[in-house]
Enzyme design. Structure first.
Site, short mmCIF file in Angstrom:
data_model
loop_
_atom_site.label_atom_id
_atom_site.label_comp_id
_atom_site.label_asym_id
_atom_site.label_seq_id
_atom_site.Cartn_x
_atom_site.Cartn_y
_atom_site.Cartn_z
N ILE A 12 10.79 -4.56 11.80
CA ILE A 12 10.64 -5.37 13.02
C ILE A 12 9.88 -6.66 12.70
CG2 ILE A 12 9.92 -5.35 15.44
CD1 ILE A 12 9.91 -2.24 15.20
N ASP A 58 -4.23 -5.51 1.70
CA ASP A 58 -4.38 -4.22 2.37
C ASP A 58 -5.42 -4.38 3.48
OD1 ASP A 58 -4.86 -1.63 3.18
OD2 ASP A 58 -4.90 -0.79 1.15
N PHE A 81 1.99 -5.55 13.46
CA PHE A 81 2.94 -4.47 13.21
C PHE A 81 2.41 -3.46 12.19
CE2 PHE A 81 5.81 -8.06 14.28
CZ PHE A 81 6.50 -7.47 15.32
N SER A 125 4.27 1.91 21.44
CA SER A 125 5.44 2.79 21.38
C SER A 125 5.58 3.60 22.66
CB SER A 125 5.27 3.74 20.19
OG SER A 125 6.20 4.80 20.26
N TYR A 150 0.51 10.23 14.83
CA TYR A 150 1.09 8.88 14.95
C TYR A 150 1.04 8.41 16.41
CZ TYR A 150 4.58 5.35 15.90
OH TYR A 150 5.22 4.23 16.38
N LYS A 154 -1.28 5.24 18.52
CA LYS A 154 -0.80 4.19 19.44
C LYS A 154 -1.59 4.24 20.76
CE LYS A 154 2.16 2.32 16.73
NZ LYS A 154 1.81 1.01 16.14
N ASN A 180 13.59 2.64 20.93
CA ASN A 180 14.16 2.98 19.61
C ASN A 180 14.86 1.79 18.97
OD1 ASN A 180 13.90 5.56 21.26
ND2 ASN A 180 14.30 6.36 19.21
N ARG A 232 17.89 8.84 24.04
CA ARG A 232 16.95 7.78 23.66
C ARG A 232 17.48 6.43 24.14
NH1 ARG A 232 14.52 11.64 23.07
NH2 ARG A 232 13.41 12.48 21.29
N PRO A 297 10.48 20.62 16.27
CA PRO A 297 9.21 20.61 17.00
C PRO A 297 8.74 19.19 17.28
CG PRO A 297 9.09 22.08 15.08
CD PRO A 297 10.38 21.33 14.98
N GLY A 298 8.22 18.98 18.48
CA GLY A 298 7.67 17.65 18.82
C GLY A 298 8.68 16.68 19.38
#
Length: 338
Positions: A12, A58, A81, A125, A150, A154, A180, A232, A297-298
């Protein structure tokens, strides 16, 4: 104006850099190349005719972040990002995700809080909504307990920005909660370059179409949806990139109503996994080998955006259809396989 894009050589980030340069912004990219390659710069130059400034850095190294802002005191805005983004990996390595996604955000905001004025766009997200109670999902939908570290980074990231903005009037921020992203630039000069086994559906589809993967596993065929598979909101990456530029211009032109705002970025249309596969088959003329397996899962059953606020307040709307986005992803896959 000079804009910093962190993770600017990623999927992105690179498309957003292109849109910024096309609008006349001067772009500085920071990327540690952990999930990208310096060759992406060539693609950006091929499209825009201009090379952004690039620093391999970094952001986890606080002293290097401080040094960067001393050397680039004329940064007017930051689009952030740079983050680790694989849900599965985050479950296995939570500390890596908290360090990389939270620590780096804190260091950036610390530097921006020293400035007289700064604009900040955060890559958030739709995972913050979890399995929403109602569709489509509005920005007012409750933020639910995260399904993964993750997703949690966010949520925490948004909280950190909001709390910082409360006490730092100099910082104006927008969190873009996207759904997405998929596809590639129509020039096929840049696109999605997953390292190893893709974490997202669309690269898995195109790699299967190209013969790199034998079969697509469709996780769950027994959801209470029309065809039994998850739904989605697939958004073309160029549409998404343009949303970042519009959001940044909103802040730079002082059009924002508060110094912290949130917008959903999607198409407003839900498509099932099987519909995505059928889209690929339409645009490529190829039949895909797929198999319905157990649920993962998830995984959330259904998530698609209510885009009313982005359309009316931000003045942005997704333009591309699922087929158009899928075709661009397939053309990109064919190019990189050559």
């Amino acid at each position: 104006m000079k804009i910093l894009v962190t993770g600017g050589l990623g999927f992105i980030g690179s498309h957003t850099t292109v849109e910024l340069q096309n609008k006349g912004f001067e772009v500085v990219i920071i990327d540690d190349l952990s999930n990208s390659t310096e060759k992406v710069l060539d693609g950006i130059v091929a499209i825009t005719g201009k090379k952004p400034i690039f620093e391999k850095l970094d952001l986890k190294e606080k002293s290097k972040v401080e040094d960067f802002f001393k050397r680039h005191q004329d940064i007017a805005g930051v689009i952030h990002f740079a983050a680790s983004k694989a849900v599965g990996e985050s479950v296995e390595k939570p500390l890596l995700y908290y360090e990389n996604n939270i620590g780096t955000l804190v260091y950036l905001l610390k530097e921006l809080s020293k400035k007289e004025k700064a604009s900040f766009i955060f890559s958030s997200s739709c995972t913050v909504y979890g399995q929403a109670d109602k569709m489509p999902i509005t920005e007012d939908a409750p933020v639910k307990a995260a399904e993964s570290p993750y997703g949690n980074t966010k949520q925490i990231g948004e909280e950190i920005i909001q709390e910082t903005c409360k006490v730092t009037p100099a910082i104006n921020a927008i969190a873009l909660r996207y759904f997405n992203p998929m596809g590639a630039h129509p020039s096929t000069e840049i696109g999605e370059l997953p390292i190893g086994v893709p974490q997202n559906l669309v690269p898995f589809i195109t790699q299967t179409g190209a013969g790199i993967r034998e079969q697509i596993a469709v996780f769950g065929g027994d959801y209470p949806t029309e065809d039994g598979t998850c739904i989605r909101d697939y958004i073309h990456v160029v549409d998404l990139a343009k949303a970042h530029v519009v959001a940044l211009e909103r802040l730079l032109n002082a059009k924002n109503e508060e110094n912290y705002e949130v917008f959903n970025v999607g198409t407003g249309k839900g498509s099932s996994v099987l519909e995505a596969i059928q889209s690929f088959e339409r645009v490529s003329g190829k039949k895909l080998n797929y198999k319905i397996v157990d649920r993962r899962p998830g995984d959330i059953m259904t998530a698609y955006a209510d885009t009313t606020k982005a359309n009316n307040v931000l003045g942005w709307k997704a333009q591309s259809t699922l087929d158009e986005a899928m075709k661009s992803a397939w053309l990109w896959e064919q190019k990189i396989r050559k």
